[in-house]
Each structure stands twice: as C-alpha cells, then as structure tokens.
Design a protein around this motif. Sequence first.
Motif, PDB file in Angstrom:
ATOM      1  N   ASP A 152      35.913  31.988  38.227  1.00  0.00           N
ATOM      2  CA  ASP A 152      35.668  31.889  36.789  1.00  0.00           C
ATOM      3  C   ASP A 152      34.179  31.930  36.482  1.00  0.00           C
ATOM      4  O   ASP A 152      33.759  32.548  35.498  1.00  0.00           O
ATOM      5  N   ASP A 153      33.372  31.238  37.289  1.00  0.00           N
ATOM      6  CA  ASP A 153      31.918  31.248  37.062  1.00  0.00           C
ATOM      7  C   ASP A 153      31.362  32.661  37.168  1.00  0.00           C
ATOM      8  O   ASP A 153      30.512  33.076  36.371  1.00  0.00           O
ATOM      9  N   LYS A 154      31.839  33.399  38.162  1.00  0.00           N
ATOM     10  CA  LYS A 154      31.363  34.767  38.338  1.00  0.00           C
ATOM     11  C   LYS A 154      31.851  35.674  37.211  1.00  0.00           C
ATOM     12  O   LYS A 154      31.140  36.589  36.797  1.00  0.00           O
ATOM     13  N   ALA A 155      33.049  35.391  36.701  1.00  0.00           N
ATOM     14  CA  ALA A 155      33.563  36.169  35.573  1.00  0.00           C
ATOM     15  C   ALA A 155      32.686  35.977  34.339  1.00  0.00           C
ATOM     16  O   ALA A 155      32.354  36.932  33.632  1.00  0.00           O
ATOM     17  N   GLU A 156      32.295  34.731  34.092  1.00  0.00           N
ATOM     18  CA  GLU A 156      31.437  34.450  32.935  1.00  0.00           C
ATOM     19  C   GLU A 156      30.086  35.146  33.080  1.00  0.00           C
ATOM     20  O   GLU A 156      29.562  35.731  32.124  1.00  0.00           O
TER      21      GLU A 156
ATOM     22  N   ASP B 143      41.099  38.132  43.476  1.00  0.00           N
ATOM     23  CA  ASP B 143      42.200  37.404  44.094  1.00  0.00           C
ATOM     24  C   ASP B 143      43.529  37.639  43.378  1.00  0.00           C
ATOM     25  O   ASP B 143      44.528  36.972  43.656  1.00  0.00           O
ATOM     26  N   GLY B 144      43.554  38.596  42.456  1.00  0.00           N
ATOM     27  CA  GLY B 144      44.778  38.984  41.768  1.00  0.00           C
ATOM     28  C   GLY B 144      45.090  40.443  42.041  1.00  0.00           C
ATOM     29  O   GLY B 144      44.460  41.084  42.899  1.00  0.00           O
TER      30      GLY B 144
ATOM     31  N   ASP C 295      38.193  44.978  53.207  1.00  0.00           N
ATOM     32  CA  ASP C 295      39.587  45.401  53.132  1.00  0.00           C
ATOM     33  C   ASP C 295      40.025  45.887  51.763  1.00  0.00           C
ATOM     34  O   ASP C 295      41.181  46.262  51.573  1.00  0.00           O
ATOM     35  N   ARG C 296      39.110  45.905  50.783  1.00  0.00           N
ATOM     36  CA  ARG C 296      39.503  46.397  49.463  1.00  0.00           C
ATOM     37  C   ARG C 296      39.275  47.909  49.310  1.00  0.00           C
ATOM     38  O   ARG C 296      39.530  48.487  48.267  1.00  0.00           O
TER      39      ARG C 296
END
Length: 327
Positions: A177-181, A195-196, A221-222
């Motif tokens: 969440d912090d990185k999303a903000e 992670d989704g 791996d992504r």
Amino acid sequence: MQAIVIERLDGPDAAVVRDVPEPGHHHHRAGGVRVVVEVRAVGLSVIDVLQSRGRYQYGTPTPYVLGSEIAGVVVEADPASGFAVGDRVGSIVFWGGMAERAVVAPDYTAKLPDDMSFVQGAAVYLNYSTAWFALHRSGVRPGGTVLVHGAAGGVGTALLDLADAFGVRAIAVVSSDDKAELARRAGAHEVIRSDGPWKDDVLRLTDGHGVDAVLDPVGGDRFTDSLRALRTGGMLVVIGFAGGSIPEVRVNRLLLRNLSVTGISMDTMDAEYPGTLRMVRDAVQDLMAAGRIHPVVGRVFPFVEAAEAMRLIESRDALGKVVVTGP
C-alpha cells in the motif's frame, strides 16, 4: 579527504570511513578531460549494493570509494569539458562519489537548475537517464500505454514522472500500500499489485489488448506474464534485475504475437552509435530546466550511515531514491 571505502566484497558491512588522497586524475570515462566536483550529496542505488558484493558487471577492485551518483559544485574544469567552476551539477560516477571531492565525466554530467536542491540533484541523473532511454527505446507513441514494474523504486518513479513528458499512460506495479501511494504521487495513472492477478488487471485496464510496452527493472519470475501483458506488436524493455534472477524467454512467444524484447545499455550503445550519451544527457537536462522532473527521495542518511543506507536498498524496502549527504 574523508570518504566511504569498500575494503572487501562483503556487502554493506564493508563500508567504512577512511581518509583517502585527493583525486589527482581524470574520470576513467572522461577521455582525458578533468572535471572535479565538491560533493554535497550522493545517490545510492542497487548498483552500489551489487558492486559491494562483486556482482556488478562494471565493478572495480577493492578497495574503492563507494558512490555511483553525486550532486555538487564544480571546483575544477578543463575548458573542453563544457563546464565551469561554480556550476551546480549532477553526475553518474559509477564509484568514487562518496568523498569530499570526486572526478566526473562530462557525458555523464548534467547542470542542475538553481531551484533544485543537491539532495534532489543526487536523485536525478542515474534514474532519469535510464528512464528516458528506456522510454525512448520502447518506441511507445503519444497516447500509448506502458506498464512499469518496480514502480516505487528510483528508476520506477522516474519512469512514472516522465510518462507525461512522453505523452503516455503509465500503469504501475507495486507490492504494498505504501508503494502504491508513492507511485500515484510519482505520476502513475493506474496502480496494480504484484501480489494479485496483475496480468489480468493489465488486460482489464486495456480492454483486453495489453500495453504497448513493459518497462522492467525487476526481472525474475514475472517475465513471462509481462510478455502476456503486451499487446500484439508490443515491446518489453529489460532495464535490470533488481529481483535477483535473470529470466529466460521462449522465443515462440515472440513469434506468435510479433513481440519484441530489448535491453538498454547507454554505454555500449554510445560505443556503436557515438552521441547516444549526450543525447540522453541533453534530454534530461532540458527537462530539468523546464521544471518537468520531480525526483522522489525516500530517505536521506548522514555520511557516517552510508552502510545503513545500503542495507535499506538491499532489503528492497526503499521507496524512491536513497540519498546520503556529503561529508
């Protein structure tokens, strides 16, 4: 003069304060042109951590002075350098930056605007030259969409910041969440979680088509799902491997959907196509002068806590750029 020295290839724990001689030479990439900068701030990155463990492809033998990027004031400059005493500059130095003074190479050095602090200046050139070149090489056109992995890191936030300058929509991939903000503050138009079901989220956000380009400083791996997230004819730009592992690609995936994969290395490109480095430097400098660059500095450490700054980067918990103030 004081400096932070890496005495052995044991990672951040090897960083110690030492007295070292003043730089009496020119930078090893300066072509014999000598420019000396009084260092005010040092930007650290994954390069510094990799070098300290002997894992960076352009590393240097120990002992060496830590610090891949600096900001400061020119105190000595050959007339052929294009710089003058008193210029405020930011520069990629690869190593040798975390000292009272450092030598720089003109092609890796940009002038800082007067209203940009040295802490901000130490967070610009490495990340933004990488980000600008990645967007340039992606071939994405105005109105297109890019996917940015590692979007809360130094290069990631620079990519998001430059999206508007390139006229593209940026989808950020983050892990918390912090990185999303932070990604939203840096300029992301959409944010999704690593992670989704992020690949499915990308397709949903692009009406099933996929993005025009994936910009990937993470690897790991992504990689396969990044190819699946591209639209037909799209391009994946390999920027680095902060995730720790180097992925492999089954080329039938490229053939079936007309996909492209490219890496970016300004140094090797300049060797084959001289002028590449100056093109990138001038583009970043012009954007700074126009007020279109907004570096994200996550943490600022004092000089004597350089090892702790490196530990933060190695933990992958850093947000934005990690900067150490000068001695």
